[in-house]
Design an enzyme around this catalytic site. Sequence first.
Site, PDB file in Angstrom:
ATOM      1  N   ASP A 154       1.427  -0.905   0.111  1.00  0.00           N
ATOM      2  CA  ASP A 154       0.119  -0.019   0.026  1.00  0.00           C
ATOM      3  C   ASP A 154       0.825   0.874   0.062  1.00  0.00           C
ATOM      4  O   ASP A 154       1.916   1.791  -0.708  1.00  0.00           O
ATOM      5  CB  ASP A 154      -0.795  -0.091   1.255  1.00  0.00           C
ATOM      6  N   HIS A 210      -3.448   6.085   3.172  1.00  0.00           N
ATOM      7  CA  HIS A 210      -4.355   4.561   3.126  1.00  0.00           C
ATOM      8  C   HIS A 210      -3.186   3.640   3.661  1.00  0.00           C
ATOM      9  O   HIS A 210      -4.202   2.679   4.006  1.00  0.00           O
ATOM     10  CB  HIS A 210      -4.243   4.569   2.027  1.00  0.00           C
ATOM     11  N   SER A 375     -12.104  -1.712   1.494  1.00  0.00           N
ATOM     12  CA  SER A 375     -10.568  -1.699   1.436  1.00  0.00           C
ATOM     13  C   SER A 375     -10.176  -1.917   2.684  1.00  0.00           C
ATOM     14  O   SER A 375      -9.098  -1.585   2.954  1.00  0.00           O
ATOM     15  CB  SER A 375      -9.675   0.026   1.637  1.00  0.00           C
TER      16      SER A 375
END
Length: 932
Positions: A154, A210, A375
């Site tokens: 990520d 994220h 996610s």
Amino acid sequence: MPLLSLAGPGIGHTWNAYPEAGKLAFRLKPGRNPAAVEQALRTLGATGLFQKFPRAQAPSPERPGSVDLRGIYQCDVPPALELDRARAVLLRTGAVEYVEPLYVRQPMYQPNDPLADSTITSLTAGQYYLKQIKAYRAWDVTRGDTTVVIGITDGGVRLTHLDIAPQIKHNYADPIDGIDNDDDGYVDNFTGWDLANNDNDAGYDIGIVHGSLVSGVAIARPGNGIGLAGVGHNTKFMPLNIYPNTPTGTFAGIEAIVYAADHGCKVIVMAWGAVGGYSRLEQDAITYAAVNLDAVLVAAAGNTNADLRFYPASYDHVLSVSGVNSTDAKVGAATFNYRVDLVAPGTSILTTFGYHAANGGGPADNDYTAVGGTSFAAPMVAGAAALVRHRFPTYTAAQVRAQLRQTTDDIYALPANAAFRDKLGTGRLNVLKALTQTNLREARVMSSTFAPNRLAYAPGDTLRLTVDVQNLLQPLTGVTVEVSSLSPHLLVRRGSFAIGSLATLARATNRTLPFRLAVATAGVPINTVATLRYRITAAGGYQADQFTEVLLNPDYVVLDAGDLAVTITSRGNLAYDNLQGSIGAGVSYQDGAPLLSEGGLMLATTPTRVSDRIRSSGANSRQSFFRVQQATHQQPGPRADQEARSVFQDTIPVAGSRIRSVGVRVRQRGYSWATPGRRNFVVLEYNLKNMTADTLKPLYAGIFTDWDLPNSDGGGRNVANWDSVRRLGYSYNLSQPAVYAGVQLLRGGDPSIYSINNGAPAGSPVRLADGFSPAEKFLTLSSGTARAQRTAGLPNGADVSQVVGTRLARLAPGDSITVAFAVLAAPTLTQLQAAADAATLTYATLLPSRKAEAAAGFNVFPNPTSGQLRVDLPARFGLYEVQVLNTLGQVVLRRTLNGSQVSMDLTGLAPGLYTLKALGSQATLTRAVVLR
């Protein structure tokens, strides 16, 4: 194409998968000569070639389906180089299995605002999802172990966050000392790795939070008196950054997957992706991680609120995770499809923020926020997978996936989910069941193989389907696989496979008696996606369903009765219906590499009135032609072993408008033969009808071809030439040519030929390097056979194209005229010329004539002729004159009859196809004549 949502706190964006300019990846075929590929790369101007995964483990016969990544290479190419061009050059070497761009994919989560129904402004709601997925009770069974590591691929992670830092899996074999102590090719990879920027800092430094958000859901430190508890509890994680923060950095999602697998991660989470952009390279990398190295791969299904393929979640060997809310209803934006394996909560997910660092007077390094999207459903499942791996240490990755699928809670009884039956997987994650239930059963179709192996199937096609079935959990008896079609357009002729008993991890295949399927002969909509359902049953009431998809009735047909296979589209193109080379099966000879990167019909009357679907500028093509009647396939046909038909036209110009089209409707026909002597060509016939109110004078018609022909070593130095006797434009490789290919004018007016050096310097009359303008296309069609345009690529060879066409003097409003071409290929020039002669003669037999019994005694010989012709005529019918007509229907020679025989001298005429017509008071007889 639907777009992927991406948002950070207060920021909203939309993303798609897109190729990274200037970079290519390709895979060598095992045992093929790499020298051919090196030559092709030099032709493309490629630099920086390197083996992408040099340390990848070899495939093991003990793991069926494992893949070899060592044959994958990456290189830099000029940023302006078109992908279809590069693909064609490399594939024609015959040593390359596939050529692809490197796709950039993006992280996903919903906008952090009330209207998105996916965020909260207060942290008091807490981690509701832990109760929903039964995590608290699951931790009474096991809290995992630090030896199980989740690879989190990520954005950078806030490595100093108080709930994240204790969970990092450090590589003590390679401390920070500037030395690659563990000899793995990475210097000081003590704390994960930044694959995007190729350094050892996988921390938060690029403004994307994220990675921190995803990490908290899976591994936030439990029992430390602050913040959260990750689902994986005691599980460690490896931070792997995939997003660039330097000018030389590149997106590196797939590289991170391979790195994680190579470095011992038994679970890998991919909370990123995009719609479409299927990649063989990405599937290979995922297969390597999942099969070769036995990692459980978990991916977010996407936030599209659509039934579509989303990658990497939709690849084989990946647990695809979609999202539900706190009541188990599908999240409004969550993707749904038959590839989804299960769901998990995906709204108001409280997790580590990682946005604020500890500083003087500022907030501590333990900030949190609530977010939403698939996610954050995916890392829940990844945390659960890590617990299952510790609880059942002998389970393979495939068995862990099965355990998670078979222990979900049913959600389809909810009215909100009724419309998504079978498209949200088996249900919602239940961690407690996954850790405690052991008497589970799951047999699964691990692979599906269609024969013939095609991208799509036409109406009337029949196909065979072979499946590989594996029993992943408890032994089964009485196993049967039934395949059924959920589409009325795909019929199952044989759909049962009785396996019998299957021990744990045993496999079975129906290779000796495959399923048999048939596409409906009529009524199949264009580009229909038909779904097949596998229903696996076993004794004791076991039943499970899986699904696979087949594309039917594509907007093209492939004529491949002989040795030459030619794709014909419904809108006038050859080989492919787009510049990317992804729609269509190309042009190939004897099942070899693709020969034609782009081709198609061009029409013109002036430099500004041109119609085509050939490249224009950049990565674009003109879109003059639109489909009137879809291309259809008939086998056998009335005149050939295979025939194709379609109708298309351009826009009709209106006086005073700015439309720059010609205004012609085209009836396209294609013919292919399996008989000896006719296997090296395909005939294309175009009937052109003037749809305007004005006479088109003249009208030019021609076929554009950008050939990419190999030599025996795979090089790329091509030459284009012209055979005036046969009206044949052809290309070949200058050094040890392996195949010759070309286009021949069979019927029409005066021929034209224009050979193009694609890399011609600036100022050249035609220069494809900066686009292909209407004026340049008109020039190639209207230049006749002037010597300056007859050849290209000499003396050293080059990337060449060619236009073979014809000039039609006039076409009145409402009138029609027919032009015809042959597309040819052969191993040598002599054989190509023989194929051209055979094509001329074969096409002559297609012209209308009276039935043989009605014209008994009507003989024309020798045919083909070098000039002298003898005609025998029957006494009946009152025949009085014999005429010879050219392809425009003009009488070029006539003789008055004085008996039953006549001799005619065609020596003064140009070589080509003519029609001999015998006129009588009771009948008119015709016969095609070929003049050499």
